[in-house]
Design a protein around this motif. Structure first.
Motif, short mmCIF file in Angstrom:
data_model
loop_
_atom_site.label_atom_id
_atom_site.label_comp_id
_atom_site.label_asym_id
_atom_site.label_seq_id
_atom_site.Cartn_x
_atom_site.Cartn_y
_atom_site.Cartn_z
N GLY A 1 0.81 -1.21 0.00
CA GLY A 1 0.00 0.00 0.00
C GLY A 1 0.84 1.26 0.00
O GLY A 1 0.45 2.28 0.57
N SER A 2 2.02 1.19 -0.61
CA SER A 2 2.95 2.32 -0.69
C SER A 2 3.44 2.76 0.69
O SER A 2 3.81 3.91 0.89
CB SER A 2 2.30 3.51 -1.43
N LYS A 3 3.42 1.84 1.66
CA LYS A 3 3.91 2.13 3.01
C LYS A 3 4.74 0.95 3.50
O LYS A 3 4.42 -0.19 3.20
CB LYS A 3 2.75 2.39 3.98
N PRO A 4 5.79 1.22 4.26
CA PRO A 4 6.59 0.12 4.78
C PRO A 4 5.83 -0.66 5.85
O PRO A 4 5.14 -0.09 6.69
CB PRO A 4 7.82 0.82 5.37
N GLY B 1 9.42 0.77 -3.39
CA GLY B 1 8.45 -0.10 -2.71
C GLY B 1 7.00 0.27 -2.91
O GLY B 1 6.11 -0.36 -2.33
N ASN B 2 6.71 1.28 -3.72
CA ASN B 2 5.32 1.71 -3.92
C ASN B 2 4.55 0.73 -4.79
O ASN B 2 5.14 -0.10 -5.49
CB ASN B 2 5.28 3.11 -4.55
N ASP B 3 3.22 0.85 -4.71
CA ASP B 3 2.41 -0.02 -5.56
C ASP B 3 2.67 0.27 -7.04
O ASP B 3 2.67 -0.64 -7.86
CB ASP B 3 0.92 0.18 -5.24
N ASP B 4 2.85 1.56 -7.40
CA ASP B 4 3.20 1.93 -8.78
C ASP B 4 4.70 2.20 -8.85
O ASP B 4 5.14 3.28 -9.25
CB ASP B 4 2.40 3.14 -9.23
#
Length: 908
Positions: free
Chosen positions: A67-70, A160-163
């Protein structure tokens, strides 16, 4: 003919309770060396290790994102010097299990270089050599396994982001369109994919054929061809790289470099398919799983919701900013699904008239299902299918008393036709038990016909049985439809109120306790007590007094209750003065004695005799001032001895400034459990002393001559409890030098209180509130913490002290084995009556009991958990034995007792 489908074995990800791990293998690839002249012109690049050597020391950091979060903290490889090639061959374990991985989880892998000069995007003296983002699940929701070749994006860290801008795997269509296809490289990639499948076991292994393939690959020299092609590609791009290094410019869209990071993910025997754990929806109100008969109950406000970082504010293109607005829809928590409701109406419309249903009988399979439903505890929520099944066979179930509460839960009381027929079926039901009647009087049943049916069952109970549940029945009046504003009597609004007033007026003992229970509710002016409830109880008290006048001896009974109130007021006055004074204990005691001996206070002689509110069977005729004691504690309770008509003294402990309703509830439950055990022919010599709350801040308690284990331990050094009992009951020929009856009483009472206090979750147990009477009766005092609450850390679930076991002769003695047998028998007997105990606690949810009030929606479940109803009787006893053994061998309770002894000694 149906097509043949090959079997496919797989494992769901929520079943893998192991932490995620990844093996960092090697960094593959190279790039042209930056000319020395460029390093002289750009000193900031001179000290970067990878600019000076193609085998410089690097390290890798791995972190899970979603989810674009660690999701985790980063984990990095250990230092390792490289010589000819960069190989780590190191496993990294990340702090997250496979079972908790979301579908969009990805692994951010960044290769870090070192430099003494800090640059943009660097971490201290570490600058990114390159990064890549590896998804953990593929497009088919299968977990990646085995070796993976991840493209490296130079000079940037993995996002590490979704996109992500640093994908480990390139889009084939995009890569073909942007670069010309090299046939040799394409063939090598194809063979490499086959090798990977072979390694994972997806290609059948044939040794002689595999060897032929390996030799053929070596002869073709595809590896050399690939290296040659890469070299050509390097020469084409060398100028671009060099100029980019000179200018220090970076492209806005990162492109994959000629480096690749080889990693290995764990190999499982079967494919792992993503399966999300279905969390239960958060409770919108404290009234969960409401039935259709509860539509008139006002729902409580939703719980406070704390949003995570980045969610508190919303900024979008539409211009809507600020905090999120939470809308509370009561239908979500209290209404059924419209589609399911319609389906249920259609199903039940087939059985609405009931003409054919009267002859319906279940087959063996359905009968087993119905028996299972009838065995559910009161806290169990019926599914729509189970409700439909009960409705279908409602006439058949009228002969089973345990099916009634389940039938009432299955009725749609909002449907007039269905509710009318349900009332008719109720009239044909067999007699039910008291525990089921109490359940029907709880907060989840508001239909008047149902509650009247329960009251009719209570009419068959005698006064002694009714007295066991009277405290809860007074609380159940809160759930009756009693209007506080109407002028007519409460008996016209509530069948329960009419029944309780009538029975209380006929029996002085019932009337005594009923009056004081109602008075406490009238005195409760806390915020948690609704104003309407106060008005209702005032009205009930008035109607009770009015009903008393109609009885032959009612006027005398009314005068007696008023005299009791005056007597309590006199004791409250002196108790309040003593508590607020700053005098010594001796002066306070002398002051109380003078007050009691003063004829003006009318306590020296009480004429006519006054039934004691704490125990109406005892009539007091005066006080004995010489026996008065003021205890040294924060509230300074007073022990007063009263002379009785039987020629004895009855010591009473009077306390102000403390709410005794929780202690009163525990003593009532212990008395009830003692009664239940007696019915099972199991007399465990329990001696629950009497407690009566006379207001929300005062009350009476029976004083039982005894000595605390702490006091006994300070008086006797070796095996203090046994020495204390020997002093009072010596017998040289008896077991352990005691009278047999005394030791038997001690063993039995220890077993009873150990099991009961475990079920009730009584906390704050120490040697000061474990008491021992001279005749061997063991009992607990001070129930300020129940339902698992305890002010001490690591408190044991059951208080079984070393002093208790030593008094039995030790853990290997025959008496201790007998103690454990009594515990098992008591636990089994109380488990059989668990429904009654759970229903009594459910009626106390709104009684302002401190430890229930903390989490009212969980109170009943906390008691239920101690019964272990999900286990068989044999497994439940084994679980209880493990708890006893763990507590007996634990060191923490001993340390806690020693600390408590030290604190009490320091205070003294």
């Amino acid at each position: 003919m149906a097509p043949h489908i090959e079997p496919f074995s797989f494992v769901t990800s929520d079943m893998i309770k192991f932490p995620l791990s990844v093996r960092i293998l090697s960094l593959e690839g190279n790039e042209p060396t930056i000319p020395f002249s460029n390093l002289i012109d750009h000193l900031d690049q001179k000290h970067t290790g990878s600019n000076q050597s193609s085998h410089s020391d690097l390290y890798v950091k791995a972190q899970v994102w979603a989810g674009s979060k660690p999701l985790t903290v980063p984990v990095q490889t250990a230092y390792k010097p490289f010589r000819a090639e960069r190989k780590w061959n190191e496993w990294l374990t990340l702090p997250i299990d496979y079972s908790t991985l979301p579908q969009n989880a990805r692994l951010a892998l960044t290769v870090w270089d070192v430099s003494p000069i800090r640059e943009k995007g660097s971490e201290a003296h570490a600058i990114p050599f390159g990064g890549t983002t590896l998804p953990l699940f593929d497009k088919d929701n299968q977990l990646y396994r085995g070796r993976q070749k991840c493209h490296i994006y130079r000079h940037i860290a993995a996002d590490g982001n979704d996109d992500t801008k640093t994908p480990a795997f390139l889009d084939k269509k995009r890569s073909k369109a942007s670069t010309p296809v090299d046939k040799e490289i394409e063939e090598f990639d194809r063979v490499e994919r086959i090798f990977k499948k072979h390694e994972m076991g997806e290609v059948p292994r044939v040794d002689w054929l595999d060897q032929l393939l390996f030799r053929a690959v070596e002869k073709q020299g595809l590896q050399d061809a690939r290296s040659s092609s890469r070299k050509t590609h390097q020469e084409k791009t060398a100028q671009t790289v060099s100029s980019g290094a000179e200018q220090g410019a970076k492209a806005t869209e990162p492109l994959p470099s000629r480096f690749a990071l080889n990693v290995e993910l764990p190999k499982f025997d079967f494919p792992v398919v993503f399966t999300d754990y279905e969390y239960p929806p958060p409770p919108i109100s404290s009234l969960q799983h409401l039935s259709s008969s509860q539509s008139n109950i006002v729902l409580k406000p939703p719980p406070e919701v704390h949003f995570g970082p980045g969610i508190n504010g919303v900024d979008d293109d539409e211009g809507y900013g600020g905090p999120l607005i939470r809308c509370y829809d009561p239908e979500v928590g209290a209404r059924d699904n419209p589609a399911e409701s319609k389906h249920r109406r259609l199903v039940r419309s087939q059985h609405r008239n009931g003409i054919l249903d009267k002859d319906l009988k279940p087959n063996s399979k359905v009968r087993d299902e119905l028996n299972l439903i009838m065995s559910y505890s009161p806290t169990h929520t019926l599914s729509p299918e189970e409700k439909d099944l009960i409705w279908k066979f409602r006439y058949h179930l009228t002969r089973y008393k345990k099916a009634l509460t389940k039938f009432v839960k299955s009725v749609n009381w909002q449907d007039q036709s269905e509710s009318k027929q349900a009332v008719q079926v109720l009239g044909k039901w067999t007699d039910i038990d008291v525990d089921d009647a109490l359940e029907l009087l709880g907060p989840t049943f508001d239909n008047q016909a149902v509650r009247s049916f329960a009251v009719e069952r209570l009419r068959k109970a005698d006064n002694n049985e009714l007295l066991l549940y009277l405290l809860q029945l007074v609380q159940a009046l809160k759930y009756e439809r009693i209007s506080p504003q109407s002028d007519h009597e409460v008996a016209q609004d509530s069948s329960l109120a009419r029944f309780l007033i009538s029975r209380a007026a006929d029996s002085f003992t019932l009337g005594n306790y009923f009056w004081w229970y109602v008075m406490v509710e009238c005195d409760d002016k806390t915020q948690d007590q609704e104003q309407d409830n106060q008005a209702i109880y005032h009205k009930i008290a008035y109607d009770f007094m009015t009903e008393l006048v109609k009885r032959p001896d009612g006027k005398e009974t009314r005068k007696t209750l008023l005299r009791q109130a005056e007597w309590i007021a006199i004791l409250s006055k002196i108790s309040g003065e003593i508590k607020e004074s700053n005098e010594s204990i001796a002066k306070r005691t002398e002051r109380v004695k003078q007050f009691l001996a003063d004829p003006k206070n009318e306590l020296v002689t009480i004429d006519p005799p006054l039934p004691l509110p704490l125990d109406p069977s005892v009539e007091i005729i005066g006080v004995a001032p010489e026996d008065t004691v003021v205890f040294k504690s924060s509230l300074h309770p007073i022990k007063v001895a009263f002379k009785t008509t039987a020629g004895r003294k009855y010591p009473v402990l009077f306390k102000t400034g403390d709410d005794l309703r929780q202690d009163q509830l525990v003593i009532q439950i212990i008395t009830l459990m003692d009664n239940l055990l007696q019915k099972e022919n199991l007399d465990l010599k329990l001696s629950p002393y009497k407690i009566l709350a006379t207001s929300t801040t005062a009350g009476l308690s029976q004083f039982v001559p005894s000595m605390s284990f702490q006091g006994i331990s300070s008086k006797f050094r070796n095996n203090p409890a046994l020495a204390y009992l020997k002093q009072n009951n010596p017998d040289s020929h008896g077991p352990l030098g005691l009278r047999k009856e005394t030791l038997d009483t001690f063993v039995k009472s220890c077993a009873g209180y150990c099991v009961i206090t475990y079920i009730l979750g009584v906390g704050d147990r120490h040697l000061d509130n474990l008491l021992l009477a001279p005749d061997g009766h063991f009992f607990h005092a001070d129930f300020g913490y129940i339902l698992g609450r305890d002010p001490k850390p690591f408190a044991p679930a059951m208080k079984l002290s070393k002093e208790m076991v030593d008094c039995m002769g030790g853990s290997n003695s025959e008496h201790y084995r007998q103690f454990k047998q009594y515990c098992f028998l008591a636990y089994s007997a109380l488990r059989k009556n668990s429904n009654l105990i759970l229903n009594l606690f459910s009626l106390m949810v709104d009684a302002n009991i401190p430890d229930i009030k903390l989490e009212p929606d969980k109170a009943v479940f906390k008691v239920k958990d101690r019964f272990h109803l999900e286990l068989s009787e044999e497994d439940a006893i084994r679980a209880l034995e493990r708890i006893m053994d763990d507590n007996l061998n634990a060191l923490v309770p001993v340390v806690i007792d020693k600390l408590h002894e030290f604190v009490q000694h320091f205070r003294a």
